[in-house]
Design a protein around this motif. Structure first.
Motif, mmCIF file in Angstrom:
data_model
loop_
_atom_site.group_PDB
_atom_site.id
_atom_site.type_symbol
_atom_site.label_atom_id
_atom_site.label_comp_id
_atom_site.label_asym_id
_atom_site.label_seq_id
_atom_site.Cartn_x
_atom_site.Cartn_y
_atom_site.Cartn_z
ATOM 1 N N SER A 980 0.807 -1.223 0.000
ATOM 2 C CA SER A 980 0.000 0.000 0.000
ATOM 3 C C SER A 980 0.836 1.266 0.000
ATOM 4 O O SER A 980 0.275 2.367 0.066
ATOM 5 N N TRP A 981 2.152 1.167 -0.051
ATOM 6 C CA TRP A 981 3.022 2.349 -0.092
ATOM 7 C C TRP A 981 3.776 2.386 -1.434
ATOM 8 O O TRP A 981 4.153 1.348 -1.958
ATOM 9 N N GLN A 1011 1.519 7.611 0.467
ATOM 10 C CA GLN A 1011 0.213 6.969 0.327
ATOM 11 C C GLN A 1011 -0.809 8.071 0.108
ATOM 12 O O GLN A 1011 -0.660 9.194 0.627
#
Length: 1148
Positions: A980-981, A1011
Motif C-alpha cells: 500500500s506504499w 500513500q
C-alpha cells in the motif's frame, strides 16, 4: 369481565441533572465482594451423598449457590465446623470437602475441586451472627470478617445488566487457555500434551539450553520498553516455573501439589530484544535439576499495560486494584475481554423537563454574567443540553424569556431573545444554557416553564424529574433465575421469568395421597415438573416449609395440571399471607423503544374494584387492544404476569386493554410497572448512572486570579486540589488602627495560609458577603468605606466607620464568612482501591474541653477503616468539603478554625475536629450531617467511583468523546510489509513492523515513500506518526491536504531517537492529498525509521465538538494510546470509564 393498568411517572428526587458527570453505555467493572457468601441462610443441612437439602434443626445452611473458581484456595472464617458441598457449572452435585475431619473445617483453608464452580455449606449451630467470611485465600487478609458487598449495591445490582462498550483488556497470547489443544505452541527438549484445558510439559532432558514450550507467533521484541502483565495458573514438580520472555523471565514460585494449580502473576518492562519468543519453561541452572521435571499450566495471559493505561501511568504492582480486577476476572479471550457490569446505585432516563426548576432572583447581562435583581427570575443551576438539538420552550406566565447558550468552558456563544412557546436549536458546541425573564418582569416562579426535546408533547408542562428510575427494579431471584432488564442501543428489554403467589387463606384444598393437600392456586404459567417426584420445582417460599421433590411443597406436572400445589402437613394448611415464588414456563418479554420507557408505582394509581379484579388507567401509555390469543406486550409488572384480556383467570395476573390495566388480586395492586409510552418522554433515551459519592460544590473566587477547587480521577488515584478556604470573620481577633488618617480594623489571623497580594495596590483574591473587596491603599490613602482588603503580608483590613471598638466589631462579624485563596493549594491524593467515604454526621462524637490554644475539639474514636496519620506534623490523606485538613499538631495548637485531622496509629487513628461554633457533641453531630469525609483506607476496598455528583452550585466537567477505531492509512503499522506504499528515489524495507528509508545513489532532497488516503473537503484530520531520524532538525514527514501549495513539513528534534509527531489540518480539496515519509539525504548510511502511522477524520469522530488543538485532552488520549488499527467498518466506540481527564468541580 373487565380489568387492568398502571402508570403515572414516578418522581424520585435526585440531584439536578446538570450536576451529574454522565457516561453513555459506559459501565465500571464490577468488583467482587471480599466475602463471597451473600449471607443469606436458612435452617437445615445438606446431604453429603446427594448435595440436596435435608431437615436438621441443629444446623443452618447457605441458602444460595456461591460461585467459585476451580482449583482455587479459599479461606473460611467461621465460629464452628463447616461442611462444604461442591457443584459443577450446571449446579450438579459433585462431592464434598475432605481435607480436615473428612468434611469439616473452620478458620482454615478450603480447596475447590477441579470442576467445582459453585458450593454451599452447612454450619453447626442454629443461628447466624454475621461472623462467617469466605474469601479467596490472601495471606494478609485471611481471618478477617467483612460483610457481603459492603460498597456495592449487591444482589439488586447483579440483576441489572447493561450491554454496551466496556473496558477492553488486550490479550496478546494465542490459545493461552489451551481450549484449542496444543495449537500455537511448540516444544523444545520436552514433550507436551493437553487435557481438560491444562497443558502438561514433561522435561527429561539434561540439555542446559531451553526446556519447555513457546509461541513464535507472539514477537516480544515489538513490546520492548512496554510494561507487560504476565499471569497464569501453574504447577511445577519443582515448585518453581518460568513464564515470559525466553531465557530472561524470573523463576517463580508455584504449586508443587500435582492436582493443584496456583496463580502466578508479575509485571515487567521488556528490555531485551535478543530473545523474542514467549515461553513456559523451567530454567534451572544445573542439568541435574533439569531432568524429570513436570510443568502444568492454563489461562496463560499477556496484557500490554502501556497500551491499556498509557506511558508512565501503568500499574507497577500486581496488588494494584486495576491488576487485581484483571486477575480476578479470570481468563481473557484473545482480542476480546469486554467486561459488562452494573455496579451502580440506580439507573435513570432523563426527564421530560430538563430544567430542575430551581430559581434565583436576577437576570443575565449582555456578556452572560449574572446580576442579582429582586424583580426578575433566572435558573439557579446551569441546564445541561445536547449540542445541535432542537428543544421546545414553554414560557409559562412570562411572555418572553432570554436563553443564553454556553460552550463546554462556560463561554457565552449565542443569545436567543424574546423566546416564547417555540422551538430553538442549540449550537454545535452548546453544552448548557441559562434562562431568565425580561428585566423587571417579575420575581416569582409559578412552576409553569418547561424545556424539552421537541416532540409531539411540545407545549406541555411537566415538572422536573419526571423520569424513569430503575432503582426500583429489584426482581425476585429463584436459584439464579430472575427477571431481567437490559439497555441496548435500540431500546430496552424487560423479561419476565418469575412470579409470586401470595396465599389468601381462601384456597380450596383437596386431600392427596397420605397426609397430602392439593390446591390449584398457582397460575397456569408456572413451570411444571415431573410427577415422578424426583425433580425439585424451581420455587422459593417464606412458608417455612421446604420445597422438595415430593416432601412438603411441590409443583405438579406430567398428567397433573401444573397450577397444582401439594403441601404435606397434617390438617388443612394455614398459609394466609405466605407466598411462593415460582419460575414461569414461558418467559414474557417487553421490548420498549428508546425514549418511550415509562414507569409507574401501581400503588399511586386510582383503582376501581370489579368483581375479582382491580382496574386503573395508565397515564401516557401507548394504547393497545389484545385479542383472544395475543398479549398486549411492551408491559412489565414486577409482581404480576400477563395474560390476554379474554383468557385472564389466574390469581396475580394482569392484562391490558386500551390504556387500562386489570389485575386479578384480592387487594389493591402494588409494585412497579414499566411500559411503552405513546409519546417521547425522556430527553436522551440513554440510561445514566448515579454513583454513591456526592462531591461538594466549591466556592468560585473571581478576584485578580480565577480560583476554584478541583477533583480529578486518574487511572491510579483520586486527586482533590483545594485552592481556597474560608474563615468566620467573627472568629478572628482585631486591632483598631485609630492613629491612621482613615482608621481600620486589622487582623493577622490568616496571614500564614492566605495568598497575599504582590503589592498594596492590587486587589487580592478574596470574597466577602458583607464587604466589597478592594486594595489596601484604597483604604489607607483614599478612605474607602465598607470594604475589605488583603495586603502583601496576608493581613486582612476592614474599614467600616460604623464601629470603633474591636470587641464590638468582632461580635458583629460573627457568622460572616470570608473566602480567600490559599497561598499553597492543598492537594489530597488517594490511591484507587483505597478510597473511603463517611458522612461525619453518622459518627459518634465527644467534646474535648478546652486546655489547648483556641481549643474547641471534637473527637471520634470509631474505626471506619481509616489509615493512621504518619506523624503529628504531617497532613493526613483526607479531604472534607466543610473542614480544612491540617496536621494533628495544628488542630490542637493552631489558630485556624474548622479543621480536621486523623491521628497517628498509637492514638488509634482518631478523627479530630476543631470547630469553635459548637461546644456540645450533639449539636456538632447534627451540624455534620451531610458533610462527607473522603479518606485513605488502611486496606484495599472496592474501587467504585467512576462517576460523581455535586451539590447545587457546582458541576463536574470532564472529557466525553469517542475512541475512533477506523483510520484512513492502510498498513500504517507495516504489519503487511511495504504493501500500500509507493516509493520515490529511495530504498524502502520493513523488518518486524519497522519501516526503513535508505538513500541510494539517485537520491535527491525529494526522496519519499507515500500513500494517498481518501479525505473529504472541509473535514478536519489528525495525523500521528512515529519516526527515528538520522539527523536532528531534519524532515521526516510531509502532509499535503489540498493543492500542492497546501502542505506541512514536519522535522525531527533529535537524532536517532524515536519521536511521535502529530498534526491537525483541514482538507482543502481532494486532488492533492498525500501522506509522505521522507529522507532528504543521499548518504546510504543515513537511514530513517518509521512505525505506527495513522490518520483520523475528526469531523466524523467528534461531530458535535471538533478538536482543533493537539493539546485537546481527546487528542492527547488518542496519541497516548498508540497505533489505531485499520477498521473498514468505520465503527466508533466510547472510551473506557477508567480514564477521566481534568475533571473540574465548578463552573468557570
Amino acid at each position: 369481565m373487565r380489568r387492568r393498568s398502571l402508570l403515572s411517572i414516578v418522581s424520585s428526587r435526585w440531584y439536578p441533572y446538570s450536576y451529574e458527570y454522565l457516561y453513555h453505555n459506559l459501565i465500571p467493572n464490577e468488583v467482587p465482594s471480599f466475602n463471597l457468601w451473600d449471607e443469606e441462610w436458612e435452617s437445615g443441612s445438606i446431604a453429603s451423598s446427594s448435595g440436596a437439602n435435608v431437615s436438621d434443626s441443629s444446623a443452618i445452611r447457605s441458602k444460595n449457590y456461591i460461585k467459585i473458581t476451580p482449583n482455587q484456595d479459599y479461606y473460611i472464617k467461621a465460629p464452628s465446623n463447616c461442611y462444604f458441598r461442591f457443584y459443577d457449572i450446571n449446579k450438579n452435585y459433585i462431592g464434598y470437602y475432605d481435607r480436615q475431619n473428612h468434611n469439616a473445617t473452620y478458620n482454615n483453608l478450603m480447596y475447590a475441586l477441579s470442576n467445582a464452580h459453585y458450593f454451599r455449606f452447612v454450619l453447626d449451630g442454629t443461628t447466624y451472627n454475621h461472623d462467617i467470611c469466605i474469601n479467596k485465600s490472601n495471606s494478609q487478609l485471611n481471618g478477617i470478617y467483612a460483610p457481603y458487598n459492603p460498597h456495592l449495591v449487591g444482589k439488586k445490582a447483579k440483576l441489572l445488566e447493561i450491554e454496551g462498550n466496556g473496558e477492553i483488556v488486550n490479550q496478546l497470547v494465542t490459545n493461552g487457555d489451551f481450549s484449542d489443544g496444543t495449537n500455537g505452541w511448540t516444544s523444545i527438549n520436552s514433550s507436551f500434551s493437553v487435557a481438560n484445558n491444562i497443558v502438561s510439559v514433561v522435561i527429561n532432558n539434561s540439555n542446559t539450553t531451553f526446556k519447555g514450550i513457546y509461541q513464535s507467533q507472539f514477537d516480544i521484541s515489538q513490546y520492548v520498553g512496554k510494561k507487560i502483565l504476565i499471569m497464569a495458573d501453574c504447577y511445577s514438580s519443582k515448585g518453581k516455573i518460568n513464564i515470559g520472555q525466553i531465557y530472561t523471565s524470573p523463576l517463580l514460585d508455584c504449586s508443587s501439589t500435582a492436582d493443584k494449580l496456583s496463580k502466578v502473576a508479575y509485571i515487567t518492562t521488556l528490555t531485551n530484544t535478543s530473545y523474542t519468543f514467549f515461553a513456559l519453561y523451567y530454567g534451572a541452572d544445573t542439568s541435574s535439576e533439569a531432568t524429570n521435571v513436570e510443568l502444568k499450566a492454563t489461562n496463560i495471559q499477556i496484557v500490554n499495560l502501556t497500551q491499556r493505561y498509557g506511558t508512565g501511568r501503568e500499574p507497577t504492582s500486581v496488588t494494584d486494584p486495576r491488576i487485581r480486577r484483571i486477575i480476578e476476572n479470570g481468563y481473557i479471550e484473545k482480542n476480546d475481554g469486554t467486561y459488562r457490569s452494573s455496579v451502580v446505585d440506580s439507573l435513570v432516563t432523563r426527564g421530560f423537563n430538563i430544567w430542575d426548576e430551581e430559581i434565583r432572583n436576577g437576570y443575565y447581562s449582555s456578556d452572560g454574567t449574572f446580576v442579582q435583581f429582586a424583580n426578575s427570575i433566572s435558573n439557579a443551576n446551569p441546564i445541561k443540553t445536547t449540542p445541535n438539538t432542537t428543544y421546545y420552550l414553554k414560557s409559562g406566565s412570562y411572555s418572553q424569556l432570554l436563553i443564553d447558550c454556553h460552550d463546554r468552558n462556560g463561554d457565552l456563544i449565542k443569545r436567543i431573545t424574546n423566546a416564547t412557546n417555540d422551538t430553538f436549536t442549540t449550537p454545535l458546541n452548546c453544552y448548557y444554557i441559562n434562562i431568565c425573564n425580561t428585566y423587571g418582569a417579575g420575581g416569582t416562579y409559578n412552576h409553569d416553564i418547561c424545556i424539552n426535546v421537541s416532540s409531539s408533547l411540545n407545549g406541555t408542562y411537566k415538572r422536573y424529574n419526571d423520569f424513569v428510575d430503575l432503582a426500583h427494579f429489584n426482581p425476585i431471584d429463584i436459584n439464579g433465575i430472575h427477571d431481567e432488564f437490559k439497555a441496548l442501543d435500540s431500546g430496552y428489554v424487560l423479561r419476565k421469568k418469575t412470579n409470586r403467589y401470595t396465599f389468601t387463606g381462601n384456597e380450596s384444598w383437596n386431600s392427596f395421597g397420605t397426609g397430602g393437600n392439593q390446591t390449584n392456586a398457582l397460575p397456569s404459567g408456572a413451570k411444571a415438573v415431573s410427577i415422578s417426584g424426583s425433580v425439585v420445582p424451581n420455587m422459593k417460599s417464606n412458608t417455612e416449609l421446604p420445597i422438595t421433590s415430593r416432601d412438603v411443597i411441590y409443583g405438579g406436572g406430567s398428567g397433573i395440571s401444573c397450577n397444582d400445589v401439594y403441601v404435606y402437613v397434617s390438617g388443612t394448611p394455614s398459609l394466609a399471607g405466605k407466598y411462593i415464588d415460582y419460575e414461569l414456563a414461558t418467559y414474557q418479554t417487553a421490548n420498549i423503544p428508546l425514549r418511550h420507557l415509562g414507569m409507574v408505582d401501581l400503588s399511586t394509581l386510582t383503582w376501581t374494584k370489579s368483581g375479582l379484579y382491580y382496574y386503573a388507567t395508565i397515564p401516557s401509555y401507548k394504547s393497545k387492544t389484545t385479542g383472544s390469543s395475543a398479549l398486549a406486550g411492551n408491559v412489565y409488572c414486577e409482581n404480576y404476569f400477563e395474560e390476554t384480556v379474554q383468557s385472564q383467570s389466574s390469581e396475580n395476573s394482569f392484562s391490558i386493554e386500551n390504556n387500562q390495566i386489570w389485575v386479578k388480586i384480592s387487594t389493591t395492586p402494588t409494585g412497579y410497572c414499566y411500559f411503552e409510552t405513546a409519546d417521547i418522554i425522556d430527553e436522551t433515551g440513554i440510561l445514566t448512572y448515579h454513583n454513591r459519592i456526592k462531591l461538594p460544590a466549591p466556592i468560585q473566587l473571581d478576584g485578580a486570579l480565577d480560583s476554584h477547587s478541583t477533583f480529578e480521577v486518574t487511572n491510579t488515584e483520586y486527586v482533590w486540589t483545594r485552592d481556597n478556604w474560608w474563615v468566620d470573620l467573627g472568629s478572628l481577633d482585631y486591632n483598631y488602627q485609630s492613629g491612621e488618617t482613615y482608621p481600620r480594623f486589622l487582623t493577622t489571623g490568616i496571614n500564614t495560609i492566605a495568598k497575599p497580594t504582590t503589592n498594596n495596590s492590587e486587589i487580592g483574591n478574596i470574597l466577602c458577603s458583607k464587604y466589597t473587596s478592594t486594595y489596601l491603599l484604597n483604604i489607607t490613602s483614599n478612605g474607602a468605606n465598607n470594604v475589605i482588603a488583603i495586603n502583601n503580608a496576608g493581613n486582612i483590613s476592614v474599614r467600616d466607620t460604623t464601629y470603633t471598638d474591636p470587641a464590638t466589631f468582632k461580635s458583629a462579624m460573627s457568622g460572616i464568612p470570608l473566602h480567600y485563596q490559599l497561598a499553597t493549594p492543598q492537594i489530597t491524593r488517594i490511591p484507587r482501591g483505597r478510597l473511603g467515604v463517611v458522612d461525619l454526621g453518622s459518627l459518634n462524637w465527644e467534646y474535648v474541653q478546652a486546655g489547648y490554644q483556641g481549643s474547641y475539639l471534637f473527637r471520634c474514636t470509631q474505626n471506619i477503616g481509616q489509615k493512621p496519620s504518619e506523624s503529628s506534623i504531617i497532613v493526613p490523606n483526607i479531604y472534607c468539603n466543610k473542614l480544612k485538613t491540617e496536621t494533628t499538631q495544628n488542630v490542637y495548637l493552631g489558630t485556624i478554625d474548622k479543621t480536621i485531622t486523623i491521628e497517628i496509629a498509637s492514638n488509634n487513628a482518631q478523627i479530630r475536629v476543631k470547630d469553635s461554633s459548637y461546644t456540645n457533641a450533639t449539636d456538632f453531630k447534627n451540624a455534620m450531617s451531610g458533610v462527607y469525609l473522603f479518606y485513605e483506607t488502611a486496606t484495599d476496598v472496592p474501587d467504585f467511583i467512576n462517576q460523581a455528583q455535586t451539590e447545587a452550585g457546582g458541576t463536574i466537567n470532564g472529557v466525553e468523546f469517542s475512541w475512533v477505531k477506523n483510520q484512513l492509512i492502510t498498513n500504517g503499522n507495516f504489519a503487511n510489509g511495504t504493501n500500500s506504499w509507493t516509493t520515490q528515489r529511495i530504498t524502502f524495507a520493513v523488518t518486524d513492523g519497522i519501516a526503513s528509508l535508505t538513500p541510494n545513489a539517485q537520491s535527491t532532497s525529494d526522496n519519499y515513500v507515500q500513500q494517498i488516503p481518501t479525505m473529504i473537503i472541509g473535514h478536519k484530520y489528525l495525523f500521528v506518526g512515529t519516526a527515528k531520524c538520522h539527523t536532528a532538525d531534519n524532515y521526516v514527514f510531509a502532509l499535503f491536504f489540498g493543492e500542492a501549495s497546501n502542505y506541512k513539513y514536519i522535522k525531527s528534534i533529535s537524532a536517532n531517537t524515536w519521536e511521535t509527531k502529530s498534526e491537525i489540518f483541514t482538507c482543502q480539496t481532494n486532488t492533492w492529498n498525500l501522506i509522505r515519509m521522507m529522507n532528504s539525504s543521499n548518504d546510504a548510511t543515513k537511514v530513517n525509521e518509521y512505525k505506527n502511522l495513522y490518520l483520523i477524520d475528526l469531523t466524523i469522530a467528534f461531530p458535535d465538538d471538533i478538536p482543533t488543538s493537539i493539546n485537546d485532552p481527546r487528542i492527547q488520549y488518542i496519541i497516548e494510546h498508540g497505533y489505531i488499527p485499520t477498521d473498514t467498518t468505520g465503527t466508533y466506540e466510547n472510551i473506557t470509564t477508567q480514564t477521566l481527564a481534568n475533571v473540574n468541580v465548578g463552573v468557570k
